[in-house]
Enzyme design. Structure first.
Site, PDB file in Angstrom:
ATOM      1  N   THR A  85       0.826  -1.220   0.000  1.00  0.00           N
ATOM      2  CA  THR A  85       0.000   0.000   0.000  1.00  0.00           C
ATOM      3  C   THR A  85       0.853   1.259   0.000  1.00  0.00           C
ATOM      4  O   THR A  85       0.319   2.363   0.042  1.00  0.00           O
ATOM      5  CB  THR A  85      -0.937   0.042   1.225  1.00  0.00           C
ATOM      6  OG1 THR A  85      -0.138  -0.012   2.412  1.00  0.00           O
ATOM      7  CG2 THR A  85      -1.918  -1.116   1.212  1.00  0.00           C
ATOM      8  N   LYS A 106      -5.587   2.314   3.756  1.00  0.00           N
ATOM      9  CA  LYS A 106      -4.765   1.161   3.368  1.00  0.00           C
ATOM     10  C   LYS A 106      -5.637  -0.073   3.158  1.00  0.00           C
ATOM     11  O   LYS A 106      -5.450  -0.818   2.195  1.00  0.00           O
ATOM     12  CB  LYS A 106      -3.693   0.877   4.425  1.00  0.00           C
ATOM     13  CG  LYS A 106      -2.516   1.830   4.347  1.00  0.00           C
ATOM     14  CD  LYS A 106      -1.396   1.405   5.267  1.00  0.00           C
ATOM     15  CE  LYS A 106      -0.208   2.360   5.124  1.00  0.00           C
ATOM     16  NZ  LYS A 106       0.859   2.027   6.072  1.00  0.00           N
ATOM     17  N   LYS A 137      20.896  -0.228   3.948  1.00  0.00           N
ATOM     18  CA  LYS A 137      20.618  -1.020   2.744  1.00  0.00           C
ATOM     19  C   LYS A 137      21.747  -2.000   2.477  1.00  0.00           C
ATOM     20  O   LYS A 137      21.510  -3.123   2.013  1.00  0.00           O
ATOM     21  CB  LYS A 137      20.397  -0.100   1.536  1.00  0.00           C
ATOM     22  CG  LYS A 137      19.027   0.575   1.575  1.00  0.00           C
ATOM     23  CD  LYS A 137      18.820   1.514   0.409  1.00  0.00           C
ATOM     24  CE  LYS A 137      17.428   2.128   0.462  1.00  0.00           C
ATOM     25  NZ  LYS A 137      17.213   3.123  -0.593  1.00  0.00           N
TER      26      LYS A 137
END
Length: 311
Positions: free
Chosen positions: A12, A44, A138
């Site tokens: 979403t 959502k 990351k």
């Protein structure tokens, strides 16, 4: 290419909802993780129900329940994580690592696309604090993926048009400025700007492509390599409105960090790397790693066309 069973986590979100649409459009069997953490977020929930109506399947799962994540992952061949890292930095890292653990335990996933969709963190080892945390986290996720020997594709999306194009890359608005525009330095450093729907289309194209296996794929069509000055001229041509230009030097720009909250300091650092250093365009991308070369059939959106929606 065959059709895959794909689980989208964060379906979403800003890029997640586009990835769900791209999966459905490209004919993949699409599953979306429905987290009980959704609580009372009616928008959502209604988005999830609309996707369900369009053919997606909702799978209940929670990051506080490892078994439910493993069971969700076992249903599919491909997992795409599109959780936003904007609000929760280390919280997001924790969730991604939990997802990696679930994928590792399930043992059936043929491709994993982690939540990247920005600059290439492997090229940002020099990034300044505090924004550096975005790239460091990351890289932690990448290391976990590679250590677990999970097949992956990393998708580098560069600058989303909604945040960088409509506003001519001004930091305090999402709309085109009416009178004047701030240019970073001389405004001539090239960046790469993308339509978000195109990023999603390219990302989903990679999921069953052997050429993208265990590789980083860059969405950087040549036509979308533009300087900030190019963007401003483009907007002036479209709108017929001439803007007064104010240049800000790198020192004056970095001085804006003082007294700002964490998120704003991160934003200023990222803008510095993009518009002063040219971190998106100061390295060569090989032809077999560039999405518009790999998938010439995709009619990607030019930034001239992207800007027309703001007229």
């Amino acid at each position: 290419m065959g059709k895959c069973k794909v689980l989208v986590v964060g379906g979403t979100g800003y890029i997640g909802k586009r990835i769900v649409r791209a999966c459905l459009t490209q004919g993949h069997e699409t599953y979306i993780l429905q987290r009980k953490e959704i609580g009372l977020d009616i928008d959502k929930l209604q988005m999830l129900l609309a996707f369900k109506k369009d053919g997606a399947r909702l799978v209940e799962g929670s990051f506080s329940d490892h078994k439910s994540l493993v069971e969700a992952v076992k249903l599919v061949d491909v997992v795409i994580s599109a959780m936003s890292g904007v609000h929760f930095r280390s919280h997001n890292l924790l969730l991604q690592l939990k997802l990696v653990d679930a994928i590792k335990e399930a043992g059936n996933v043929k491709r994993f696309l982690p939540s990247e969709f920005g600059m290439d963190p492997a090229k940002m080892g020099h990034a300044m604090e505090p924004g550096r945390v975005t790239f460091d986290e990351k890289m932690i996720v990448r290391k976990a993926i590679e250590d677990a020997q999970i097949p992956y594709t990393y998708v580098i999306a560069n600058c989303f048009g909604g945040y960088f194009v409509g506003n001519l890359s001004q930091m305090t608005t999402l709309l085109p400025p009416k009178d004047s525009v701030v240019l970073y330095g001389d405004g001539d450093v090239k960046a790469i700007f993308m339509d978000e729907d195109d990023v999603a289309t390219y990302a989903v194209k990679t999921i069953d492509d052997p050429r993208a296996l265990n590789k980083t794929i860059y969405t950087s069509p040549p036509e979308n390599r533009l300087s900030q000055r190019d963007l401003v001229k483009m907007w002036e041509n479209l709108s017929g409105n001439t803007l007064v230009r104010h240049n800000i030097s790198d020192q004056d720009f970095l001085a804006l960090m003082k007294g700002q909250d964490f998120a704003q300091q991160v934003g200023i650092g990222h803008f510095y790397h993009i518009f002063y250093e040219g971190c998106l365009t100061n390295f060569e991308v090989k032809e077999d790693e560039e999405a518009s070369k790999l998938y010439p059939e995709v009619q990607y959106t030019s930034m001239n066309d992207y800007l027309k929606r703001y007229l």
